[in-house]
Enzyme design. Structure first.
Site, PDB file in Angstrom:
ATOM      1  N   GLY A 519      74.836  59.567  52.959  1.00 30.31           N
ATOM      2  CA  GLY A 519      75.515  58.581  52.124  1.00 30.31           C
ATOM      3  C   GLY A 519      74.579  57.440  51.804  1.00 30.31           C
ATOM      4  O   GLY A 519      73.467  57.343  52.341  1.00 30.31           O
ATOM      5  N   GLY A 522      75.780  49.753  49.661  1.00 31.10           N
ATOM      6  CA  GLY A 522      75.136  48.535  49.215  1.00 31.10           C
ATOM      7  C   GLY A 522      74.054  48.062  50.170  1.00 31.10           C
ATOM      8  O   GLY A 522      73.220  47.249  49.814  1.00 31.10           O
ATOM      9  N   GLY A 524      72.090  50.207  52.151  1.00 25.34           N
ATOM     10  CA  GLY A 524      71.011  51.149  52.398  1.00 25.34           C
ATOM     11  C   GLY A 524      71.557  52.540  52.657  1.00 25.34           C
ATOM     12  O   GLY A 524      72.766  52.767  52.644  1.00 25.34           O
ATOM     13  N   VAL A 526      72.374  56.171  54.571  1.00 25.99           N
ATOM     14  CA  VAL A 526      72.940  56.571  55.858  1.00 25.99           C
ATOM     15  C   VAL A 526      72.486  57.997  56.168  1.00 25.99           C
ATOM     16  O   VAL A 526      72.520  58.871  55.303  1.00 25.99           O
ATOM     17  CB  VAL A 526      74.487  56.513  55.818  1.00 25.99           C
ATOM     18  CG1 VAL A 526      75.063  56.801  57.185  1.00 25.99           C
ATOM     19  CG2 VAL A 526      74.964  55.166  55.315  1.00 25.99           C
ATOM     20  N   LYS A 540      72.504  53.977  59.812  1.00 28.72           N
ATOM     21  CA  LYS A 540      72.399  53.249  58.543  1.00 28.72           C
ATOM     22  C   LYS A 540      71.119  52.414  58.558  1.00 28.72           C
ATOM     23  O   LYS A 540      70.909  51.594  59.454  1.00 28.72           O
ATOM     24  CB  LYS A 540      73.633  52.356  58.360  1.00 28.72           C
ATOM     25  CG  LYS A 540      73.662  51.618  57.032  1.00 28.72           C
ATOM     26  CD  LYS A 540      74.875  50.717  56.905  1.00 28.72           C
ATOM     27  CE  LYS A 540      76.176  51.459  56.805  1.00 28.72           C
ATOM     28  NZ  LYS A 540      76.710  51.544  55.447  1.00 28.72           N
ATOM     29  N   ASP A 635      84.590  44.672  50.560  1.00 31.74           N
ATOM     30  CA  ASP A 635      84.134  45.844  49.826  1.00 31.74           C
ATOM     31  C   ASP A 635      85.038  47.036  50.141  1.00 31.74           C
ATOM     32  O   ASP A 635      84.561  48.101  50.521  1.00 31.74           O
ATOM     33  CB  ASP A 635      82.674  46.132  50.193  1.00 31.74           C
ATOM     34  CG  ASP A 635      81.952  46.917  49.109  1.00 31.74           C
ATOM     35  OD1 ASP A 635      82.509  47.059  47.997  1.00 31.74           O
ATOM     36  OD2 ASP A 635      80.838  47.421  49.375  1.00 31.74           O
TER      37      ASP A 635
END
Ligand SMILES: *[C@@H]1O[C@H](CO)[C@@H](O)[C@H](O)[C@H]1NC(C)=O
Ligand SMILES: *[C@@H]1O[C@H](CO)[C@@H](O)[C@H](O)[C@H]1NC(C)=O
Ligand SMILES: *[C@@H]1O[C@H](CO)[C@@H](O)[C@H](O)[C@H]1NC(C)=O
Ligand SMILES: *[C@@H]1O[C@H](CO)[C@@H](O)[C@H](O)[C@H]1NC(C)=O
Ligand SMILES: *[C@@H]1O[C@H](CO)[C@@H](O)[C@H](O)[C@H]1NC(C)=O
Ligand SMILES: *[C@@H]1O[C@H](CO)[C@@H](O)[C@H](O)[C@H]1NC(C)=O
Ligand SMILES: *[C@@H]1O[C@H](CO)[C@@H](O)[C@H](O)[C@H]1NC(C)=O
Ligand SMILES: *[C@@H]1O[C@H](CO)[C@@H](O)[C@H](O)[C@H]1NC(C)=O
Ligand SMILES: *[C@@H]1O[C@H](CO)[C@@H](O)[C@H](O)[C@H]1NC(C)=O
Ligand SMILES: *[C@@H]1O[C@H](CO)[C@@H](O)[C@H](O)[C@H]1NC(C)=O
Ligand SMILES: *[C@@H]1O[C@H](CO)[C@@H](O)[C@H](O)[C@H]1NC(C)=O
Length: 870
Positions: A519, A522, A524, A526, A540, A635
């Site tokens: 993934g 926002g 960085g 994963v 992450k 978010d």
């Protein structure tokens, strides 16, 4: 007279017995004790090893008629258990320990209470350091223990199993079972009076529902109150409490469930439910009108208009006009009179009152007029009145027993109450006609406090504000020192609560040199990884970090790492080495919600959507009000709702927005990915608050309903299908033009056509009612005015069905029409090669989001950043 006997007995026993010193920890059969025998020790005959608890023949309140075998917390003199609560003895009543158990007898040998028959012979009685009174057999196995027979209290170490009920005492000095009870249901802890529920644990703002498993038992410990599922496998509901060594959870004789912590002789109330004492069913007696309950116990009690205090019984309010009387109970020999319609009349209560059970019972009938509602009551000898809601024609009947009436501090509750009365010899039209007359006797004028309360010992009730504050959990309490050591060495300081620290090499190895990316967000990319103990993790890698200093980074990490909730992705560790900043999270095997929702995989069934929505909203509610540091997610979007196994949903990326600085170059990217979920206040000068997350959640909820993006990002391929479908399986998208789904939802809501909004792939496997619930909640969440949006705790209640559904306010939703318009225009512009980012982003002056304390999301947003070119 009594005291003389007492005195003589005291003297004679005192001189007759060589020693009255209580025994410690163990007693052996053929032991007897009475109050008088141990009178110089307050009846205490047995102490736990460290004397934390004592067992005594005790007379609470120092009255001289009711003596009970009790286990008492020594320092605070708090009774935590009593044996013979419903069969007290006199001061010479005896407690006898034989090999067959404990037997409490009156002086004449009459047995008042005994332990049940046991499997083998008793060899000892022990009072242990946790306050448990235990009968042991020869091999020290437990034959019987007081923990298994709780009265009105449980303590740390004790559990209240499903099927066991706590009953309040009658008063502070009469321990017999009172009218209030606490029971566990499959999903909750509830308080009841006369078989009517008046409080649920889940509705308290301090309670967090973690899962839907069936409740197995309730327990308290040093840091909280918990309802656990089978054998403690999962927490169903939790209430965080300030750390304490000893605390009790007790159903007080007042009808309130309170948790207190003790330190020496001092005690502090950590939790109380209901916190509004006017919600206690009989707090002001029969038909007493209760006000100011949120501020104090006891509240102010008066009689409603048209009623006054009965001369026969001062805990009753009766009609002022004595030709009217309250109905008798069904069992009364005269009850047939209750059935005689022509003798029944109704006295209307004033405006702004309500009855405790109306919030927990379904109306007996919907859509009827008042006379139908009253006839329903007239024909039922168990009915003593009705509450009628004019707007929906809902008829609530008040049955079994008559409790107190709540005065609300709002002019109109929407429900009006009518009390059933029997008319005497000269019937006349009472009720509505007399109402205006009664209104003038508003209760603040008649400041008549009913008598029973004058004698009550007033508990130390902290102001609700105070205790609410004090019961906030102390999680990850961190003192942030603001010393400027931007590149401070981690070893040079220690921050309590930091999760596991990893070396960069360890994480390189775990992720096979960052091989499998799962993934990107926002902050960085994963990566999937496996720790040496074979536990899967998500690593992450944070690219653009605002906070440079290691110490500040670690301070934030310590906060995030200390937030534990089943619906929040757990931070397991971190790495802050050189320039590297990595976070290690638990691995979620089903990826993010957007994949399941918008992907081509198997369609998410409605029940699964419900579970996911509930999980996400519980996680958010916890962030907003469950932890010491209130956290605004900033978010909320399907990409940040991760799924595990059986559609267990957890929020990710919470707390990270604090790591950003105003100049974040990643901001634009973040905003871009998220803009469909951005609340209008991002673009105005309004404060960012938890309500900002509520808005985003509302948008996500709409997507969960429809299974498509509210507003898809244009891909270069111009595939706009998602956004152009108007639902209902229509595929004539290109001809219909673009439809902004939230606007479509508003329109369908106005027309009551909810099924048109449901994901067509469900092919009808959902009812209109179910969709309506989600759509109404979602629309309320996206109200333009943040103050009109419900908070997350209420959203949980509405989705779970504990709270009534809110009614979307069209005047605060009209902005959607504007967005919808811009949306259509924007897509046209884009078709012509324009910039679609003008959508939503009407701002054309630089905007500073007003920040409130530490609730910083992105600290600064300029129109340049929002709509700037890329
Ligand atoms: C207790 O008393 C009973 C009868 O009085 C006697 O049979 C028994 O042995 C006694 N037990 C002990 C442990 O003294
Ligand atoms: C009793 O007190 C002693 C000394 O304070 C302590 O070490 C011990 O753990 C206590 N025992 C129990 C069972 O609490
Ligand atoms: C308790 O005492 C009474 C009277 O002494 C006796 O009848 C009864 O059996 C005793 N019960 C137990 C459990 O010992
Ligand atoms: C039972 O416990 C007591 C006190 O702890 C101890 O003295 C005794 O030896 C134990 N008896 C057995 C059979 O374990
Ligand atoms: C209380 O119980 C919860 C849930 O089992 C646990 O997470 C917490 O650590 C316990 N607290 C203490 C002080 O034991
Ligand atoms: C008043 O009513 C209550 C509840 O029914 C009852 O317990 C109490 O005994 C009555 N008091 C008098 C003085 O009649
Ligand atoms: C009325 O009678 C029924 C059965 O005889 C009983 O269960 C109930 O408790 C009684 N109710 C009252 C208020 O006395
Ligand atoms: C029942 O009604 C009769 C007459 O109607 C009355 O005299 C009597 O007091 C009533 N009984 C009760 C218990 O109210
Ligand atoms: C009902 O009321 C009417 C008029 O008040 C009376 O004549 C009649 O006897 C009553 N019936 C019963 C069952 O009480
Ligand atoms: C109430 O409704 C019933 C049945 O719907 C009707 O017969 C009656 O006339 C209505 N009463 C009033 C006052 O509207
Ligand atoms: C009750 O509702 C009816 C229609 O729904 C309305 O005409 C009437 O004015 C309302 N009455 C009150 C007291 O609000």
């Amino acid at each position: 007279m009594g005291s003389l006997i007492f005195f003589l007995a005291f003297v004679s026993f005192h001189s007759a017995l060589v020693t009255c010193a209580p025994f410690t920890e163990f007693l052996y059969p053929n032991f007897t004790a009475s109050f008088l025998q141990f009178v110089d020790r307050g009846g205490t005959f047995l102490l736990s090893r460290n004397e934390t608890f004592r067992a005594a023949i005790f007379n609470p309140g120092a009255q001289q008629t009711r003596f009970y075998l009790c286990v008492i917390h020594s320092d605070s003199n708090t009774i935590i258990w009593s044996a013979n609560r419903n069969a007290p003895v006199s001061n010479s009543g005896k407690m006898m320990l034989t090999s067959r158990g404990i037997n409490i007898t009156e002086l004449d040998g009459d047995s008042k209470w005994s332990t049940p028959s046991l499997q083998s012979l008793v060899s000892a009685l022990q009072l242990n350091e946790a306050g448990n009174l235990v009968l042991l057999d020869q091999s020290n196995a437990t034959l019987w223990e007081s923990y298994r027979y709780p009265t009105d209290t449980i303590v740390i170490g004790q559990v209240l199993p499903f099927g066991t009920t706590l009953y309040s005492a009658v008063s502070s000095d009469d321990l017999s079972s009172g009218d209030y009870s606490l029971a566990l249901t499959a999903s909750n802890a509830i308080l009841q009076w006369q078989d009517m529920t008046y409080w649920k644990l889940s509705m308290d703002t301090g309670a967090f529902t973690n899962s839907n498993y069936a409740v197995d038992y309730m327990a308290i410990n040093g840091t909280g109150l918990y309802l656990f599922s089978h054998k403690g496998s999962a927490i169903v509901i939790q209430v965080n409490l300030p750390p304490s060594g000893f605390r009790t959870a007790k159903l007080d004789y007042t009808g309130q469930f309170s948790i207190r912590s003790f330190s020496g002789a001092d005690q502090k109330q950590d939790f109380v439910g209901p916190d509004d004492s006017c919600r206690i069913p009989y707090v002001c007696g029969r038909l007493g009108l209760c006000s100011n309950g949120a501020r104090a116990y006891p509240p102010q009690c008066t009689c409603p208009s048209n009623f006054h205090v009965s001369l026969q019984n001062t805990t009753y309010c009766v009609p002022i006009d004595n030709s009217y009387s309250l109905p008798l109970s069904c069992n009364s020999t005269n009850s047939s009179i209750n059935l005689n319609f022509s003798t029944v009349s109704y006295v209307r209560l004033g405006y702004g009152v309500d009855y405790f059970s109306n919030d927990f019972n379904m109306p007996a009938k919907y859509g009827v007029n008042l006379s139908v509602c009253q006839d329903l009551c007239s024909g039922d000898c168990a009915c003593f009145g009705v509450f009628y809601e004019n707007s929906s024609g809902s008829c609530y009947v008040l049955e079994n027993e008559v409790g107190s009436i709540m005065y609300l501090n709002i002019p109109d509750s929407g429900r009006l109450g009518y009390i059933k009365t029997l008319v005497g010899p000269s019937p006349k039209n009472y009720g509505d006609n007399k109402d205006s007359n009664g209104q003038t006797l508003g209760f603040p004028v008649v400041a008549l406090v009913l008598l029973p309360f004058t004698g009550l010992v007033i508990l130390i009730v902290l102001g609700s504000v105070l205790w609410r504050r004090s019961r906030l959990p102390r999680m990850g309490k961190i003192k942030t020192s603001h010393s400027n050591s931007p590149s401070g060495d981690l070893e040079a300081f220690s921050i309590p609560g930091l999760p596991v620290r990893f070396e960069h090499e360890e994480l390189e190895a775990a992720t096979e040199n960052f091989k499998t990316q799962i993934g990107s967000g926002g902050f960085g990319a994963v990566y999937k990884g496996m720790l040496p103990d074979k536990i899967l993790v998500a690593v992450k890698k944070i690219n653009n970090l605002g906070i440079q200093g290691k110490k500040d980074f670690c301070t934030e990490i310590a906060i995030i790492g200390n937030i534990h909730h089943i619906n929040l992705v757990k931070l397991k560790g971190y790495c802050a080495q050189g320039r590297h900043r990595l976070l290690v999270y638990e691995y979620m095997n089903r990826g993010s919600l957007d994949r399941s929702l918008f992907g081509n995989g198997p369609v998410l069934e409605w029940q699964e959507r419900v579970e996911i929505a509930l999980g996400a909203v519980r996680g958010l509610a916890y962030l907003h009000s469950g932890c010491e540091h209130k956290i605004i997610h900033c978010d909320v979007k399907p990409e940040n709702i991760l799924l595990h196994n059986q559609f267990q949903a957890k929020l990710s990326d919470f707390g990270l927005s604090k790591l950003l600085t105003p100049e974040q170059s990643s901001l634009f990217t973040t905003m871009r990915g998220t803009r469909g979920y951005l609340a209008p206040e991002w673009l105005t000068n309004s404060a960012i608050s938890d309500k900002t997350d509520v808005y985003s959640f509302g948008m996500v909820l709409l997507e969960i309903v429809s299974g498509r993006k509210n507003c898809p990002l244009r891909s270069r391929s111009h595939s706009l299908d998602d956004c152009s479908s108007s639902g209902g399986g229509s595929s004539t998208s290109s001809t219909q033009g673009l439809v902004y789904f939230p606007l479509f939802a508003l329109e369908m809501h106005e027309q009551g056509r909810y099924l048109e909004l449901a994901d067509p792939r469900l092919e009808g496997r959902v009812t209109s009612e179910e969709v309506k619930k989600f759509v109404c909640v979602a629309l309320c969440c996206v109200h333009e005015d943040p103050a009109l949006r419900p908070n997350m705790v209420s959203v949980v209640g509405m989705l779970e069905g504990d709270l009534p559904l809110c009614e979307p306010r069209v005047e605060s939703l009209n902005f959607l029409r504007f967005y919808g318009l811009r949306f259509a225009e924007a897509s046209t512009i884009e078709e012509a090669g324009g910039n679609s980012d003008v959508l939503h982003l009407q701002a054309n002056t630089p905007h500073t989001s007003t920040m409130t304390g530490s609730h910083t999301c992105f600290s600064y947003i300029s129109s340049q950043q929002i709509s700037g070119p890329r």
